[in-house]
Write a protein that holds these residues in place. Structure first.
Motif, short mmCIF file in Angstrom:
data_model
loop_
_atom_site.label_atom_id
_atom_site.label_comp_id
_atom_site.label_asym_id
_atom_site.label_seq_id
_atom_site.Cartn_x
_atom_site.Cartn_y
_atom_site.Cartn_z
N ARG A 121 15.71 -8.27 -29.80
CA ARG A 121 14.72 -9.24 -30.23
C ARG A 121 15.27 -10.64 -29.98
NH1 ARG A 121 13.76 -8.76 -36.09
NH2 ARG A 121 12.04 -10.19 -35.70
N ALA A 122 14.35 -11.59 -29.77
CA ALA A 122 14.75 -12.95 -29.43
C ALA A 122 15.66 -13.55 -30.48
CB ALA A 122 13.51 -13.83 -29.24
N ILE A 123 15.36 -13.30 -31.77
CA ILE A 123 16.16 -13.90 -32.83
C ILE A 123 17.58 -13.36 -32.81
CG2 ILE A 123 15.42 -12.18 -34.55
CD1 ILE A 123 16.27 -15.92 -35.11
N GLU A 124 17.75 -12.08 -32.43
CA GLU A 124 19.08 -11.49 -32.34
C GLU A 124 19.85 -12.11 -31.17
OE1 GLU A 124 18.07 -7.40 -32.03
OE2 GLU A 124 18.18 -7.04 -34.19
N GLU A 125 19.13 -12.38 -30.08
CA GLU A 125 19.76 -13.01 -28.92
C GLU A 125 20.20 -14.44 -29.26
OE1 GLU A 125 16.71 -12.62 -26.02
OE2 GLU A 125 17.27 -10.58 -25.45
N VAL A 126 19.36 -15.15 -29.99
CA VAL A 126 19.71 -16.51 -30.42
C VAL A 126 20.96 -16.48 -31.29
CG1 VAL A 126 18.99 -18.47 -31.84
CG2 VAL A 126 17.37 -17.45 -30.24
N GLU A 127 21.00 -15.52 -32.22
CA GLU A 127 22.16 -15.39 -33.10
C GLU A 127 23.43 -15.09 -32.30
OE1 GLU A 127 24.70 -15.17 -36.27
OE2 GLU A 127 22.68 -16.01 -36.16
N GLU A 128 23.33 -14.21 -31.30
CA GLU A 128 24.48 -13.86 -30.47
C GLU A 128 24.98 -15.09 -29.70
OE1 GLU A 128 25.71 -10.81 -26.81
OE2 GLU A 128 23.79 -10.57 -27.85
N ILE A 176 22.03 -12.34 -21.21
CA ILE A 176 21.62 -11.83 -22.53
C ILE A 176 20.10 -11.76 -22.62
CG2 ILE A 176 21.55 -12.40 -25.00
CD1 ILE A 176 24.37 -13.59 -24.65
N VAL A 177 19.44 -12.80 -22.17
CA VAL A 177 17.98 -12.88 -22.30
C VAL A 177 17.28 -11.89 -21.37
CG1 VAL A 177 15.98 -14.38 -21.99
CG2 VAL A 177 18.03 -15.27 -23.07
N LEU A 178 17.76 -11.76 -20.16
CA LEU A 178 17.06 -10.95 -19.15
C LEU A 178 17.45 -9.48 -19.16
CD1 LEU A 178 17.10 -13.37 -16.08
CD2 LEU A 178 15.26 -12.98 -17.73
N GLU A 179 18.69 -9.18 -19.58
CA GLU A 179 19.16 -7.81 -19.43
C GLU A 179 19.31 -7.04 -20.73
OE1 GLU A 179 22.67 -7.63 -17.04
OE2 GLU A 179 21.88 -9.01 -15.51
N GLU A 180 19.57 -7.73 -21.81
CA GLU A 180 19.77 -7.02 -23.08
C GLU A 180 18.45 -6.76 -23.78
OE1 GLU A 180 22.69 -8.65 -25.64
OE2 GLU A 180 24.21 -8.88 -24.07
N ILE A 240 19.35 -12.24 -42.47
CA ILE A 240 20.41 -13.23 -42.62
C ILE A 240 20.64 -14.02 -41.33
CG2 ILE A 240 22.25 -11.59 -42.07
CD1 ILE A 240 22.40 -14.56 -44.56
N HIS A 241 20.38 -13.37 -40.18
CA HIS A 241 20.56 -14.07 -38.90
C HIS A 241 19.55 -15.22 -38.76
CE1 HIS A 241 23.08 -10.68 -38.01
NE2 HIS A 241 22.07 -9.84 -38.08
N THR A 242 18.32 -14.95 -39.18
CA THR A 242 17.28 -15.98 -39.11
C THR A 242 17.58 -17.12 -40.08
OG1 THR A 242 15.67 -14.24 -38.59
CG2 THR A 242 14.80 -16.39 -39.22
N ILE A 243 18.01 -16.77 -41.29
CA ILE A 243 18.37 -17.79 -42.27
C ILE A 243 19.48 -18.68 -41.71
CG2 ILE A 243 19.47 -18.17 -44.52
CD1 ILE A 243 17.96 -15.69 -45.52
N ARG A 244 20.49 -18.06 -41.13
CA ARG A 244 21.61 -18.80 -40.59
C ARG A 244 21.16 -19.73 -39.47
NH1 ARG A 244 26.12 -15.03 -40.42
NH2 ARG A 244 24.92 -13.97 -38.82
#
Length: 468
Positions: free
Chosen positions: A122-129, A115-119, A285-289
């Protein structure tokens, strides 16, 4: 360390073949993918199909069904048949589930790297995933069995006994600090989404901060997302209400020695309270969560979250009503996940100002459909004197434009009547809670107690400062 046990897998499948009724007990714990060997997965999946068709789960039917799917392996099937059935099936099934969960965690660790290297996200979206995948693993390991009535009734009676033993029998949830509001709501429940809505200048932020102050005074954690104003301005309001020092004097630093001393005491007290403020303006909302999950893990005492305000949460959705629907639903699910009430402030439509009676109703909520559906409690703030002051200023303006003088009948008060209108309450009554609002301190108080403390004073009308 092996993350699988083929002997247990064979033993469980053999036990089901011996007694098909055992399948129900195993199926409540395991799913086909929890078996390590692909053939064992196919066998358990086929057992499920036979069960749904109300066919016998035995050697003959299972073998025939596997052959039809081209998934039969004679050697591996004989190994299952030749394995002694396990007696304590449920215990061994739970052990298999534990091994399967560990394999999922190993798989996730490899997936994180991908996820981190290939997708390209944004970092926050990767963290949420990643958090979402981890949460899925955690919840899939929970038992999904129905609760029988006897157990539910026992738990309910225990809850009632605990509430009866409390000194304050009115409050069963989070104490808001307001007597009449507590009486109407019994406090805010764990997992509740509470919407506080009003037109500008009614005191939404002030009311939410008053509740936050009342909660932290109980040494319970409060998180505030201030999307509209910096943390320092928010804290000025809270300190003004706590110390009862006029907000304007705090802003100017125009304090007497006594007020400086009082401010110092309040500052020391609040510094030691579990209060957390996030004033990042552009937040989704992803960051809040993600932030609330982390904060709750670090501070289990976190008991309330406040978001000021809902319409300022950013979203990738172009359609605003879809964005609000996604946000409100996410906040409700987050409240349930963290088992805390979440208060979200919300704006109201201008339409109500064209009505003779300007008291808000549910239809005045912006994007009201989604918010009304997801919220457990919806409260409106209404202060009639705000509209009387506006009307008086408008008359004065019109008179001046015509070169006339006009006598203003309305006198603005330092302390005004306020109404907290409960328009929806999923588990309680609707109605109106009468309060007083002290503009000088941006402080709401219960009407009876506040009247005993301070009598309202009158002053000539002037343009009031914005409260929100």
């Amino acid at each position: 360390m092996n993350l699988y046990n083929l002997d247990i897998e064979r033993g469980i499948l053999s036990a089901i073949l011996l007694d098909g009724k055992i399948y129900e007990d195993v199926a409540s714990i395991l799913k086909p993918s929890d078996f390590y060997l692909p053939f064992h997965q196919a066998v358990f999946e086929t057992m499920e199909e036979l069960y749904k068709k109300d066919l016998p789960i035995d050697e003959v039917f299972l073998k025939e069904a596997l052959k039809k799917k081209n998934k039969f392996d004679d050697e591996l099937f004989l190994e299952i048949i030749g394995t002694a059935p396990i007696e304590a099936v449920e215990s061994y099934a739970k052990e298999l589930k534990d091994l399967a969960t560990k394999r999922e965690l190993i798989h996730l660790s490899n997936e994180i790297k991908k996820i981190v290297l290939e997708e390209d996200k944004r970092a926050i979206e990767e963290v949420e995933e990643i958090q979402s995948k981890l949460f899925h693993i955690a919840t899939s390991n929970l038992s999904g069995d129905f609760k029988i009535a006897e157990n539910v009734i026992t738990d309910t009676l225990e809850f009632i006994k605990k509430q009866a033993a409390k000194k304050n029998k009115i409050v069963t949830g989070l104490d808001t600090g307001f007597i009449e509001l507590n009486r109407m709501t019994s406090g805010f429940g764990e997992g509740d989404l509470i919407i506080i809505a009003a037109r500008p200048s009614m005191g939404k932020t002030a009311f939410a901060l008053n509740i936050a102050l009342n909660v932290v005074k109980q040494d319970k954690g409060v998180a505030i997302f201030s999307l509209e104003m910096p943390a320092e301005q928010l804290m000025l309001r809270m300190m003004s209400a706590y110390a009862k020092i006029p907000l304007q004097d705090l802003r100017r630093g125009n304090l007497s020695d006594e007020e400086w001393s009082k401010l110092s005491e309040v500052a020391d007290d609040l510094s030691n309270r579990p209060l957390f403020v996030d004033d990042e303006g552009n937040i989704n909302i992803h960051t809040i969560r993600a932030k609330l999950r982390k904060l709750k893990a670090q501070n289990p005492n976190l008991s309330l979250a406040i978001i000021d305000y809902l319409q300022l949460i950013s979203s990738d959705q172009r359609e605003r009503h879809l964005a609000i629907a996604e946000i409100s639903r996410s906040l409700k699910l987050l409240a349930r996940e963290l088992q805390i009430p979440i208060i979200a402030l919300s704006q109201l439509n201008r339409a109500l100002e064209s009505r003779p009676n300007k008291r808000p109703m549910l239809s005045d909520l912006r994007e009201s459909g989604a918010i009304e559906q997801d919220a457990d409690i919806i409260m409106f703030i209404y202060r009639d004197d705000v509209y009387k002051a506006m009307e008086a200023r408008q008359k004065q303006k019109e008179a001046l434009e015509k070169g006339k003088s006009v006598e203003i009948e309305f006198k603005e008060k330092e302390i005004e009547d306020a109404e907290i209108i409960i328009g929806k309450q999923r588990n309680g009554p609707t109605g109106t809670v009468e309060m007083l609002f002290n503009k000088k301190y941006t402080l709401f108080t219960d009407k009876v107690s506040a009247v005993n403390e301070v009598e309202p004073t009158e002053a000539n009308i002037e343009v009031p400062s914005t409260l929100e």
